[in-house]
Motif scaffolding. Structure first.
Motif, PDB file in Angstrom:
ATOM      1  N   GLN A 175       0.811  -1.206   0.000  1.00  0.00           N
ATOM      2  CA  GLN A 175       0.000   0.000   0.000  1.00  0.00           C
ATOM      3  C   GLN A 175       0.852   1.268   0.000  1.00  0.00           C
ATOM      4  OE1 GLN A 175      -3.524   0.638   0.479  1.00  0.00           O
ATOM      5  NE2 GLN A 175      -3.177   2.855   0.579  1.00  0.00           N
ATOM      6  N   GLY A 176       1.912   1.309   0.803  1.00  0.00           N
ATOM      7  CA  GLY A 176       2.589   2.577   1.048  1.00  0.00           C
ATOM      8  C   GLY A 176       3.931   2.778   0.395  1.00  0.00           C
ATOM      9  N   ALA A 177       4.490   1.758  -0.251  1.00  0.00           N
ATOM     10  CA  ALA A 177       5.839   1.895  -0.809  1.00  0.00           C
ATOM     11  C   ALA A 177       5.911   2.929  -1.920  1.00  0.00           C
ATOM     12  CB  ALA A 177       6.343   0.541  -1.312  1.00  0.00           C
ATOM     13  N   GLY A 178       4.827   3.140  -2.643  1.00  0.00           N
ATOM     14  CA  GLY A 178       4.847   4.085  -3.756  1.00  0.00           C
ATOM     15  C   GLY A 178       5.126   5.514  -3.335  1.00  0.00           C
ATOM     16  N   TYR A 179       4.707   5.875  -2.124  1.00  0.00           N
ATOM     17  CA  TYR A 179       4.933   7.254  -1.652  1.00  0.00           C
ATOM     18  C   TYR A 179       6.424   7.524  -1.472  1.00  0.00           C
ATOM     19  CZ  TYR A 179       4.630  11.410   1.298  1.00  0.00           C
ATOM     20  OH  TYR A 179       4.779  12.667   1.813  1.00  0.00           O
ATOM     21  N   ASN A 180       7.095   6.653  -0.725  1.00  0.00           N
ATOM     22  CA  ASN A 180       8.535   6.836  -0.535  1.00  0.00           C
ATOM     23  C   ASN A 180       9.307   6.639  -1.827  1.00  0.00           C
ATOM     24  OD1 ASN A 180       8.335   7.470   2.179  1.00  0.00           O
ATOM     25  ND2 ASN A 180       8.627   5.370   2.866  1.00  0.00           N
ATOM     26  N   MET A 181       8.770   5.829  -2.740  1.00  0.00           N
ATOM     27  CA  MET A 181       9.419   5.644  -4.032  1.00  0.00           C
ATOM     28  C   MET A 181       9.563   6.979  -4.759  1.00  0.00           C
ATOM     29  SD  MET A 181       7.934   3.997  -7.501  1.00  0.00           S
ATOM     30  CE  MET A 181       6.917   5.482  -7.565  1.00  0.00           C
ATOM     31  N   LEU A 182       8.514   7.809  -4.719  1.00  0.00           N
ATOM     32  CA  LEU A 182       8.581   9.112  -5.385  1.00  0.00           C
ATOM     33  C   LEU A 182       9.612  10.018  -4.713  1.00  0.00           C
ATOM     34  CD1 LEU A 182       4.868   9.993  -6.216  1.00  0.00           C
ATOM     35  CD2 LEU A 182       6.624   9.007  -7.687  1.00  0.00           C
ATOM     36  N   ILE A 183       9.694   9.955  -3.386  1.00  0.00           N
ATOM     37  CA  ILE A 183      10.694  10.751  -2.676  1.00  0.00           C
ATOM     38  C   ILE A 183      12.096  10.328  -3.088  1.00  0.00           C
ATOM     39  CG2 ILE A 183      11.659  11.271  -0.406  1.00  0.00           C
ATOM     40  CD1 ILE A 183       8.830  11.001   0.717  1.00  0.00           C
ATOM     41  N   PHE A 184      12.330   9.025  -3.130  1.00  0.00           N
ATOM     42  CA  PHE A 184      13.657   8.530  -3.499  1.00  0.00           C
ATOM     43  C   PHE A 184      13.951   8.773  -4.976  1.00  0.00           C
ATOM     44  CE2 PHE A 184      12.991   5.284   0.103  1.00  0.00           C
ATOM     45  CZ  PHE A 184      13.452   6.197   1.029  1.00  0.00           C
ATOM     46  N   SER A 185      12.939   8.692  -5.823  1.00  0.00           N
ATOM     47  CA  SER A 185      13.149   8.986  -7.241  1.00  0.00           C
ATOM     48  C   SER A 185      13.596  10.429  -7.434  1.00  0.00           C
ATOM     49  CB  SER A 185      11.860   8.730  -8.033  1.00  0.00           C
ATOM     50  OG  SER A 185      11.533   7.357  -8.043  1.00  0.00           O
TER      51      SER A 185
END
Length: 302
Positions: A175-185
């Motif tokens: 559910q939540g990995a996509g949010y931090n993915m954008l930060i790391f991207s």
């Protein structure tokens, strides 16, 4: 004596101040009514024996004492929240970093992949949990694939104390990995190319490049993501509430679910408020520790 332009500027400043106050006032009223007043009231409630119906009596800090010493469910709920946080935060950070590198700047269609990975974040939590609950049932898709393709049955994940918490963590990471993915991207896109090229010239490749060059430069973004993820994970509620109902037994009941049950099921609003303030101080303590520890591993550009 003030000149005409000065008086005009003063008059315009007053008009702009009134206009700004007019725009800010609705937000300030909402903040007072729905945040500040409830917070102050919860402090008062935590010091009272405050049933939903009936007489209220001042008992000072007895609610806190009863929670920690007498209530058999509170400390296990705190333990469950801590276990969830310890499992969820590293898994979320690792998966998010992996996804961010997968959809790196040189990947074709990276924006489409970003949207795909971010969809679970913006999809309503309740809908996601219901889908996962159906998948994890003994008659669900996962067990059906295991029996049809591999000839064995999976355990009843949501009915087993250890597996239930693991499944809540897995579902929450999805559910939540996509949010931090954008930060790391975004952090990857901001990496200085000259530093990376200099490291390559010096012979840094593979794991050395990743752990000695890239991740240290991304440490501010990793720190921000870890702090926000820890805060949200200590407040987990919907996933265990809908997947397991806090069970089997109380093995997956987190502290927020304990607060909800105490306040709305058992109607002990004073004790629920006390538990909420204990959670607040727990979050503050963990966050303060993270800020203290960041000096050892977070590297900011000078």
């Amino acid at each position: 004596m003030s000149t005409a332009p000065q008086r005009r500027r003063s008059r315009m400043a007053k008009i702009e101040s009134r206009q700004a106050l007019g725009f800010v006032t609705p937000a300030l009223v909402g903040l007072c009514l729905f945040t500040i007043v409830p917070v102050c009231l919860s402090i008062v409630m935590s010091l009272y024996n405050w049933p939903a119906f009936g007489e209220r009596s001042f008992i000072a800090f007895n609610n806190y004492k009863r929670l920690v010493i007498e209530n058999p469910d509170f400390l296990p709920a705190v333990r469950n929240s801590v276990i969830f946080t310890v499992l969820y935060v590293p898994a979320n950070i690792i998966v998010s970093l992996a996804l961010a590198f997968i959809v790196g700047p040189r990947i074709r269609g990276r924006n489409a992949f970003r949207v795909l990975f971010f969809i679970p974040v913006v999809t309503p939590m309740v809908a996601n949990v219901l889908v996962w609950k159906m998948l994890l049932q003994p008659q669900g898709l996962f067990n059906g694939i295991a029996k049809t393709w591999f000839g064995f049955e999976l355990p009843s994940f949501l009915a087993h104390p250890q597996w239930a918490m693991v499944m809540i963590v897995v579902m929450s990471v999805w559910q939540g990995a996509g949010y931090n993915m954008l930060i790391f991207s975004a952090a990857i896109e901001q990496l200085p190319e000259q530093v990376i090229e200099a490291a390559r010239i010096d012979g840094a490749h593979g794991k050395v490049m990743l752990f000695k060059v890239i991740l240290p430069m991304m440490s501010p973004a990793i720190f921000f993501a870890s702090v926000m993820t820890v805060i949200s994970s200590l407040q987990v509620f919907v996933q265990p509430q809908m997947l397991t109902g806090g069970g089997p037994g109380n093995s997956t009941m987190p502290i927020v679910m304990f607060i909800y049950t105490t306040g709305f099921k058992f109607q002990q609003l004073g004790m629920a408020a006390a538990a909420a303030w204990i959670l607040f101080f727990l979050v503050i303590l963990v966050t303060a520790f993270q800020f203290k520890a960041q000096k050892r591993w977070v590297h900011y550009e000078v």
